[in-house]
Design a protein around this motif. Structure first.
Motif, mmCIF file in Angstrom:
data_model
loop_
_atom_site.group_PDB
_atom_site.id
_atom_site.type_symbol
_atom_site.label_atom_id
_atom_site.label_comp_id
_atom_site.label_asym_id
_atom_site.label_seq_id
_atom_site.Cartn_x
_atom_site.Cartn_y
_atom_site.Cartn_z
ATOM 1 N N TRP A 82 -29.573 37.321 -86.822
ATOM 2 C CA TRP A 82 -28.310 36.832 -87.371
ATOM 3 C C TRP A 82 -28.404 36.462 -88.840
ATOM 4 N N LEU A 83 -29.564 36.081 -89.296
ATOM 5 C CA LEU A 83 -29.731 35.882 -90.734
ATOM 6 C C LEU A 83 -29.406 37.180 -91.462
ATOM 7 N N ASN A 84 -29.901 38.282 -90.911
ATOM 8 C CA ASN A 84 -29.638 39.595 -91.506
ATOM 9 C C ASN A 84 -28.160 39.967 -91.395
ATOM 10 N N ARG A 85 -27.545 39.701 -90.247
ATOM 11 C CA ARG A 85 -26.160 40.105 -90.015
ATOM 12 C C ARG A 85 -25.169 39.423 -90.950
ATOM 13 N N THR A 86 -25.397 38.141 -91.219
ATOM 14 C CA THR A 86 -24.377 37.356 -91.929
ATOM 15 C C THR A 86 -24.666 37.154 -93.405
ATOM 16 N N ALA A 87 -25.831 37.567 -93.862
ATOM 17 C CA ALA A 87 -26.222 37.266 -95.242
ATOM 18 C C ALA A 87 -25.310 37.909 -96.279
ATOM 19 N N LEU A 88 -24.709 39.054 -95.950
ATOM 20 C CA LEU A 88 -23.867 39.746 -96.928
ATOM 21 C C LEU A 88 -22.411 39.279 -96.902
ATOM 22 N N THR A 89 -21.966 38.674 -95.804
ATOM 23 C CA THR A 89 -20.531 38.385 -95.671
ATOM 24 C C THR A 89 -19.984 37.399 -96.701
ATOM 25 N N PRO A 90 -20.735 36.378 -97.154
ATOM 26 C CA PRO A 90 -20.156 35.487 -98.164
ATOM 27 C C PRO A 90 -20.115 36.108 -99.560
ATOM 28 N N ILE A 91 -20.753 37.258 -99.744
ATOM 29 C CA ILE A 91 -20.849 37.830 -101.092
ATOM 30 C C ILE A 91 -20.140 39.182 -101.176
ATOM 31 N N TYR A 92 -19.099 39.360 -100.374
ATOM 32 C CA TYR A 92 -18.303 40.594 -100.465
ATOM 33 C C TYR A 92 -17.733 40.832 -101.870
ATOM 34 N N PRO A 93 -17.241 39.786 -102.571
ATOM 35 C CA PRO A 93 -16.751 40.036 -103.932
ATOM 36 C C PRO A 93 -17.840 40.590 -104.862
ATOM 37 N N GLN A 94 -19.066 40.070 -104.729
ATOM 38 C CA GLN A 94 -20.171 40.566 -105.563
ATOM 39 C C GLN A 94 -20.525 42.008 -105.203
ATOM 40 N N LEU A 95 -20.476 42.328 -103.911
ATOM 41 C CA LEU A 95 -20.741 43.705 -103.501
ATOM 42 C C LEU A 95 -19.656 44.639 -104.007
ATOM 43 N N SER A 96 -18.414 44.184 -103.952
ATOM 44 C CA SER A 96 -17.312 44.993 -104.468
ATOM 45 C C SER A 96 -17.496 45.285 -105.952
ATOM 46 N N ASP A 97 -17.878 44.277 -106.716
ATOM 47 C CA ASP A 97 -18.132 44.475 -108.151
ATOM 48 C C ASP A 97 -19.304 45.423 -108.383
ATOM 49 N N PHE A 98 -20.358 45.276 -107.597
ATOM 50 C CA PHE A 98 -21.555 46.107 -107.754
ATOM 51 C C PHE A 98 -21.242 47.583 -107.523
ATOM 52 N N PHE A 99 -20.331 47.849 -106.584
ATOM 53 C CA PHE A 99 -19.979 49.237 -106.256
ATOM 54 C C PHE A 99 -18.679 49.692 -106.924
ATOM 55 N N GLY A 100 -18.345 49.080 -108.041
ATOM 56 C CA GLY A 100 -17.249 49.573 -108.862
ATOM 57 C C GLY A 100 -15.878 49.090 -108.485
ATOM 58 N N GLY A 101 -15.789 47.923 -107.837
ATOM 59 C CA GLY A 101 -14.494 47.351 -107.497
ATOM 60 C C GLY A 101 -13.795 47.998 -106.321
ATOM 61 N N VAL A 102 -14.543 48.440 -105.312
ATOM 62 C CA VAL A 102 -13.939 49.078 -104.142
ATOM 63 C C VAL A 102 -13.139 48.060 -103.337
ATOM 64 N N GLY A 103 -12.201 48.539 -102.511
ATOM 65 C CA GLY A 103 -11.310 47.678 -101.746
ATOM 66 C C GLY A 103 -11.964 47.050 -100.524
ATOM 67 N N ASP A 104 -11.211 46.151 -99.887
ATOM 68 C CA ASP A 104 -11.722 45.420 -98.726
ATOM 69 C C ASP A 104 -12.061 46.330 -97.553
ATOM 70 N N ALA A 105 -11.299 47.400 -97.373
ATOM 71 C CA ALA A 105 -11.564 48.297 -96.237
ATOM 72 C C ALA A 105 -12.963 48.895 -96.322
ATOM 73 N N VAL A 150 -8.434 46.784 -93.771
ATOM 74 C CA VAL A 150 -7.231 47.615 -93.915
ATOM 75 C C VAL A 150 -5.982 46.728 -94.003
ATOM 76 N N ILE A 151 -5.901 45.719 -93.119
ATOM 77 C CA ILE A 151 -4.765 44.795 -93.138
ATOM 78 C C ILE A 151 -4.701 44.048 -94.466
ATOM 79 N N SER A 152 -5.864 43.630 -94.957
ATOM 80 C CA SER A 152 -5.923 42.911 -96.233
ATOM 81 C C SER A 152 -5.455 43.781 -97.393
ATOM 82 N N ASP A 153 -5.920 45.032 -97.423
ATOM 83 C CA ASP A 153 -5.496 45.943 -98.495
ATOM 84 C C ASP A 153 -3.994 46.222 -98.434
ATOM 85 N N ALA A 154 -3.455 46.297 -97.209
ATOM 86 C CA ALA A 154 -2.043 46.651 -97.037
ATOM 87 C C ALA A 154 -1.104 45.478 -97.301
#
Length: 408
Positions: free
Chosen positions: A25-48, A369-373
């Motif tokens: 679970w450490l592995n599973r949840t470690a990325l979820t609080p940093i979705y904005p940073q991941l989005s920036d790292f990959f060029g501003g991709v959407g929530d979906a 998808v719901i968030s983007d829409a």
């Protein structure tokens, strides 16, 4: 195995399996609080597309459940678990090295397949070795590893990445090391099984029956799958999107995102221990206890997501943790173990987890998808609440009879 060694062994495996869930679970949840940073790292991709990172992990995990259960029943727990965790490590290594979202998807599928071997092994071991009078509470202790690992993963990543600005890859490298260490622990402390000459009997009597497809889909089993699907849908939606929801729609910042999210996991530990002990004392009331917990958890989640006041929101999260998935799951698993023959237990658990956890593949991407829409994730949480109500109702209706029966 003599009685003294067996008594020591079940305590040993409870400790080992608890740490196993912490690592998973450490592995599973470690990325979820940093979705904005991941989005920036990959060029501003959407929530979906960002939500799909978790969905690909759970896709691998879910697809492995039934094969893993069959392999465990055929070849033994340790023989399946060690290679599984090595594949888990390989997937995490790919994640840490990812330069594209596609590479992250591949790494997370492999990580999901590898860690997917753990569920059937963990709860087969507890059902096989833990004395019946301690089984619910022992399962709860093991399951508390999920809460502890989730809390560590969320708090650590939100603090080190969101607040201190360290590269997100550090989180994955740390996970990689913990997975390798846990593989060594499994190798040392889990005994390799000897081939059995005859089938084990079920708890309630000398009935030696194989689990067939027909027996897997009698009404009460369908009820169990339904409540677990609903429970997992809400829980994995919370796991993957709650930190982002708190940041973007409720005004939380930095490490407070992880701290607020971790309230669920902190309060789930005492909740799981208290209610599992109650379930062990009232063996014939496990269905009623599970339904009660789901009702309160559903109301608590509704309170949390509808509240714009931060104090009320956090109260809802505390209550959802205390009555929610980590608390009800060991009771359902313990109840399930009393309904089926020991022969084929891992296979049955694999089917149970496959059907329940299939919701974890849907929830992260659908929420994105719901968030983007719509520009908000609130409707996704309301959908989860409705699913919880439906799943709990089906479980209650299919288990109205209080007579304890074993699939035969």
């Amino acid at each position: 195995m003599n009685e003294k060694l067996k008594n020591n062994y079940w305590k040993q495996i409870v400790i080992v399996l608890t740490f196993g869930w912490i690592v998973v679970w450490l592995n599973r949840t470690a990325l979820t609080p940093i979705y904005p940073q991941l989005s920036d790292f990959f060029g501003g991709v959407g929530d979906a597309k960002i939500g799909a990172i978790s969905s690909f992990y759970f896709l691998g995990y879910v697809l492995m459940q039934i094969p893993s259960g069959i392999l465990v029943d055929k070849y033994g727990k340790k023989t399946v678990l060690i290679p599984g965790f090595l594949l888990f490590a390989v997937g995490t290594l790919i994640l840490a090295s990812s330069k594209s979202l596609e590479m992250m998807y591949v790494g997370n599928v492999l990580a999901g397949i590898g860690s997917g071997t753990f569920y059937g092994v963990a709860f087969s071991l507890t059902n096989e070795y833990v004395p019946l009078k301690y089984r619910s509470v022992a399962t709860a202790v093991v399951n508390c590893g999920t809460a502890i690992g989730s809390g560590i993963g969320m708090i650590a990543s939100s603090y080190f990445v969101s607040q201190l600005g360290l590269p997100w890859q550090y989180v994955e490298w740390t996970s990689f090391v913990t997975i390798l260490l846990m593989t060594v622990v499994f190798f040392v402390f889990i005994k390799k099984e000897q081939p059995k000459k005859q089938e084990d009997t079920v708890i309630s009597g000398d009935i030696e029956k194989k689990v067939t497809l027909k027996r897997l889909f009698i009404p009460k089993m369908i009820g169990a799958y339904s409540i677990y699907f609903a429970t997992c849908y809400a829980y994995y939606l919370v796991n993957t999107w709650l930190p982002n929801f708190l940041e973007t729609e409720r005004g939380f910042e930095g490490a407070t995102i992880g701290l607020a999210s971790s309230l669920i996991f902190v309060t789930s530990v005492p909740g799981a221990l208290i209610f599992s002990r109650i379930a062990d004392k009232h063996v014939n009331k496990k269905v009623e206890i599970a339904v009660f917990l789901e009702i309160v958890a559903t109301a608590s989640l509704y309170l949390a997501v509808m509240s714009t006041n931060k104090n009320m929101l956090m109260l809802g999260l505390v209550l959802y943790g205390f009555f929610g998935k980590v608390v009800v799951e060991p009771i359902i698993i313990s109840w399930l173990g009393e309904q089926i023959p020991r022969k084929g237990l891992a296979t049955t658990l694999g089917v149970f987890n496959f059907l329940g956890m299939s919701s974890s593949v849907i929830a992260p991407s659908l929420t994105g998808v719901i968030s983007d829409a719509t520009g908000s994730k609130i409707n996704a949480f309301y959908i989860a609440i409705v699913i919880l109500i439906i799943g709990t109702t089906i479980f209650f209706v299919t288990n109205k009879s209080k007579e304890k029966t074993v699939i035969s």
